[in-house]
Design a protein around this motif. Structure first.
Motif, PDB file in Angstrom:
ATOM      1  N   THR A  12     -30.720 -51.636  -4.423  1.00 35.89           N
ATOM      2  CA  THR A  12     -30.420 -52.812  -5.246  1.00 35.89           C
ATOM      3  C   THR A  12     -30.647 -54.066  -4.401  1.00 35.89           C
ATOM      4  O   THR A  12     -29.860 -54.388  -3.514  1.00 35.89           O
ATOM      5  CB  THR A  12     -28.963 -52.793  -5.739  1.00 35.89           C
ATOM      6  N   ARG A  13     -31.722 -54.784  -4.709  1.00 36.22           N
ATOM      7  CA  ARG A  13     -32.038 -55.985  -3.940  1.00 36.22           C
ATOM      8  C   ARG A  13     -31.197 -57.179  -4.390  1.00 36.22           C
ATOM      9  O   ARG A  13     -30.936 -58.091  -3.607  1.00 36.22           O
ATOM     10  CB  ARG A  13     -33.529 -56.303  -4.063  1.00 36.22           C
ATOM     11  N   LYS A  14     -30.792 -57.207  -5.653  1.00 37.40           N
ATOM     12  CA  LYS A  14     -29.939 -58.293  -6.119  1.00 37.40           C
ATOM     13  C   LYS A  14     -28.697 -58.393  -5.234  1.00 37.40           C
ATOM     14  O   LYS A  14     -27.998 -57.390  -5.020  1.00 37.40           O
ATOM     15  CB  LYS A  14     -29.494 -58.048  -7.567  1.00 37.40           C
ATOM     16  N   TYR A  15     -28.421 -59.569  -4.747  1.00 34.34           N
ATOM     17  CA  TYR A  15     -27.274 -59.874  -3.888  1.00 34.34           C
ATOM     18  C   TYR A  15     -27.371 -59.267  -2.487  1.00 34.34           C
ATOM     19  O   TYR A  15     -26.457 -59.426  -1.684  1.00 34.34           O
ATOM     20  CB  TYR A  15     -25.957 -59.438  -4.536  1.00 34.34           C
ATOM     21  N   CYS A  16     -28.446 -58.546  -2.198  1.00 33.04           N
ATOM     22  CA  CYS A  16     -28.610 -57.956  -0.867  1.00 33.04           C
ATOM     23  C   CYS A  16     -29.530 -58.858  -0.045  1.00 33.04           C
ATOM     24  O   CYS A  16     -30.604 -59.235  -0.511  1.00 33.04           O
ATOM     25  CB  CYS A  16     -29.218 -56.557  -0.980  1.00 33.04           C
ATOM     26  N   PRO A  17     -29.151 -59.220   1.166  1.00 37.00           N
ATOM     27  CA  PRO A  17     -30.023 -60.076   1.980  1.00 37.00           C
ATOM     28  C   PRO A  17     -31.295 -59.339   2.399  1.00 37.00           C
ATOM     29  O   PRO A  17     -31.278 -58.116   2.595  1.00 37.00           O
ATOM     30  CB  PRO A  17     -29.149 -60.419   3.190  1.00 37.00           C
ATOM     31  N   ASP A  18     -32.386 -60.054   2.527  1.00 39.53           N
ATOM     32  CA  ASP A  18     -33.642 -59.458   2.989  1.00 39.53           C
ATOM     33  C   ASP A  18     -33.623 -59.198   4.481  1.00 39.53           C
ATOM     34  O   ASP A  18     -34.395 -58.389   4.990  1.00 39.53           O
ATOM     35  CB  ASP A  18     -34.816 -60.383   2.667  1.00 39.53           C
ATOM     36  N   VAL A  19     -32.762 -59.916   5.189  1.00 45.42           N
ATOM     37  CA  VAL A  19     -32.609 -59.753   6.631  1.00 45.42           C
ATOM     38  C   VAL A  19     -31.184 -59.287   6.880  1.00 45.42           C
ATOM     39  O   VAL A  19     -30.221 -59.942   6.463  1.00 45.42           O
ATOM     40  CB  VAL A  19     -32.879 -61.075   7.379  1.00 45.42           C
TER      41      VAL A  19
END
Length: 535
Positions: A372-379
């Motif tokens: 789940t990329r929503k709300y998850c930082p890319d770094v």
């Protein structure tokens, strides 16, 4: 940003300072601050609503800080638990009354009700010097928050939860009975209507930056509409009130207070919180210790974000293949919502930039699920905690709920207009995205509603040949991971059982609509009877 939580810290300091005043031994113990002696000034009255906001994050880890994202997402057909959490009762419709997660959520939401009741009482009876507009605004906030906590409680535990609308005044008040049918729904509607009357519009309230994030007239109107549409869940056997919801939503739209942000991803970044699309969001704050040091932030990214085996993530709950397949070709939202193939890269603490192939190599099993990329930082950040605000209600939801209401009364053309507004934004180029992603330089290609109808395609067994099915599809892809899918299926299924079929295939039964009342609560309060899941 994060103003509510910061103000809560000021209040805690105020309480400590108050406790150090010279004692009046004939009257009270100054070390025991009570509600009878505290709310004497306008500033203290301002403090009365803060605990009700904080209860949404959770003081016993039952709110959006930890437990609620499991309890709201897991029952749907869009997320599955992973091998990291076996068994996850919430995902298998077998939650026992002894479950600690459900118990924590019960406690935190009731804490929110108690705090709201206390605020309503103290604001209503306040006789000190206070500006009338300020008093009305605070009372509106308290009614909004009580309605919101009760909306959560009834969605999760059913309509037979107790009706508690005033502070406890005697021992008997601590042992309430079940509410009568329709009482909880009536209270929720009444609270949101009262909040609508009392609260200022967003632009007026947020002109004072210290109030950014607090409830507004638009938030009250939007949640009032949502309650009307959720009536089949909040009061079983009753139909949604589309006409009433339409009127409330029209007021929000015509207010001009909100607009869709240009870039879909800006709804989920910490740097773009409280933006023009945000109708109401949880104000998170990350401190140096456990859950933000003062239980004021979230572990969501750590627990349900990136795949297991990468960046130390836990990956307990994950979007499934059905969710991946729901996105149309050319829809950029897929890659802003999911960690998946052909999507964004993830940078670990050691500086290594990882891709989908790396994640699959590190993953032991469940390779048919996604992150789940929503709300998850890319770094990756060097902390379990993340203070990215949880957007509970967006203007996109207002538009799609309005389209649903229009469609129900036969205004197909009007419904198409508002669906197309959301779909058009989805196609926007996203300059702030990672450079290798195609939609960083080129627009998406999902068609208009008319063109989609002409295609007459079927996705996940649902034929997109009518507006209702397209609204369901659009809500699925627009709000994946935003706690709506399960409740959409429940409310639609009350009128048309076909919408319950995806849940039934997973083992859902009507008995499992709600979580059971905590057994500890039933053991302590013999006046209270559980719901069907307690039997």
């Amino acid at each position: 940003m994060k103003t509510i939580v910061k103000f809560g810290n000021i209040i805690a300091l105020t309480l400590l300072l108050s406790a150090g005043c010279k004692p009046n031994l004939d009257l009270e113990n100054p070390q025991e601050l009570s509600t009878d002696i505290y709310y004497k000034t306008a500033e203290q009255l301002e403090a009365s609503v803060i605990p009700a906001y904080q209860a949404l994050i959770g003081r016993v880890q039952g709110g959006y800080g930890r437990s609620l994202y499991y309890e709201l997402l897991a029952p749907g057909d869009d997320f599955d638990h992973t091998f990291k959490w076996e068994p996850m009762y919430q995902d298998t419709y077998n939650t026992p009354a002894s479950d600690g997660m459900a118990s924590g959520t019960w406690k935190d939401l009731w804490n929110g009700v108690a705090a709201s009741n206390q605020a309503i009482d103290k604001i209503t009876t306040f006789e000190g010097d206070i500006d009338e507009q300020r008093k009305n605004r605070l009372l509106g906030e308290a009614h909004f928050l009580r309605g919101l906590h009760y909306l959560h409680l009834a969605n999760l535990f059913g309509e037979t939860i107790p009706l508690i609308d005033k502070p406890s005044a005697s021992d008997a008040d601590y042992y309430p009975t079940n509410s009568a049918k329709g009482q909880i729904y009536a209270l929720i509607i009444s609270d949101f209507k009262r909040a609508e009357e009392l609260l200022p519009v967003r632009s007026a309230l947020y002109a004072n930056q210290s109030f950014i994030g607090r409830a507004t007239k638009g938030a009250a109107q939007s949640y009032l509409a949502k309650a009307y549409l959720y009536r089949p869940i909040l009061e079983q056997g009753q139909r949604a009130q589309f006409a009433e919801a339409e009127a409330a939503l029209r007021s929000v739209i015509e207010s001009g207070e909100y607009r869709l942000v240009d870039q879909f991803r800006h709804n989920f970044l910490g740097t773009t919180e409280n933006n023009s699309e945000s109708v109401f969001e949880i104000q998170m704050h990350n401190g140096p210790s456990w859950l933000g040091d003062d239980l004021s932030d979230s572990w969501r990214w750590q627990e349900i974000g990136m795949f297991d085996g990468t960046g130390g993530s836990w990956w307990n709950l994950a979007p499934n293949k059905k969710t991946y397949d729901e996105f149309e070709p050319g829809d950029p939202r897929k890659y802003m919502t999911l960690w998946c193939d052909n999507g964004a890269y993830y940078t670990q603490l050691d500086g290594k930039v990882t891709k989908y192939d790396d994640w699959m190599k590190n993953l032991a099993t469940n390779k048919n699920l996604y992150g789940t990329r929503k709300y998850c930082p890319d770094v990756q950040i060097p902390d379990f905690d993340n203070d990215n605000n949880d957007r509970l209600l967006r203007y996109a939801d207002v538009l799609l709920m309005y389209a649903e209401c229009l469609n129900e009364k036969g205004d197909v053309a009007g419904a198409k207009t508002y669906i197309d507004m959301v779909r058009k934004r989805a196609n926007n180029i996203v300059p702030s995205e990672q450079p290798h992603l195609w939609y960083q330089k080129a627009p998406g290609t999902i068609p208009t509603v008319d063109a989609l109808l002409a295609q007459d395609i079927t996705i996940n067994g649902v034929r997109l040949n009518n507006i209702k099915n397209i609204i369901a599809h659009e809500r699925y892809v627009e709000f994946t991971g935003e706690y709506l899918r399960y409740f959409d299926l429940l409310r639609w299924g009350s009128a048309d059982p076909q919408w319950l079929e995806p849940l039934k295939k997973l083992g859902w039964t009507e008995r499992a609509t709600y979580y059971p009342f905590p057994q500890a609560e039933l053991d302590n309060n013999k006046n209270l009877t559980g719901n069907a899941m307690n039997n």
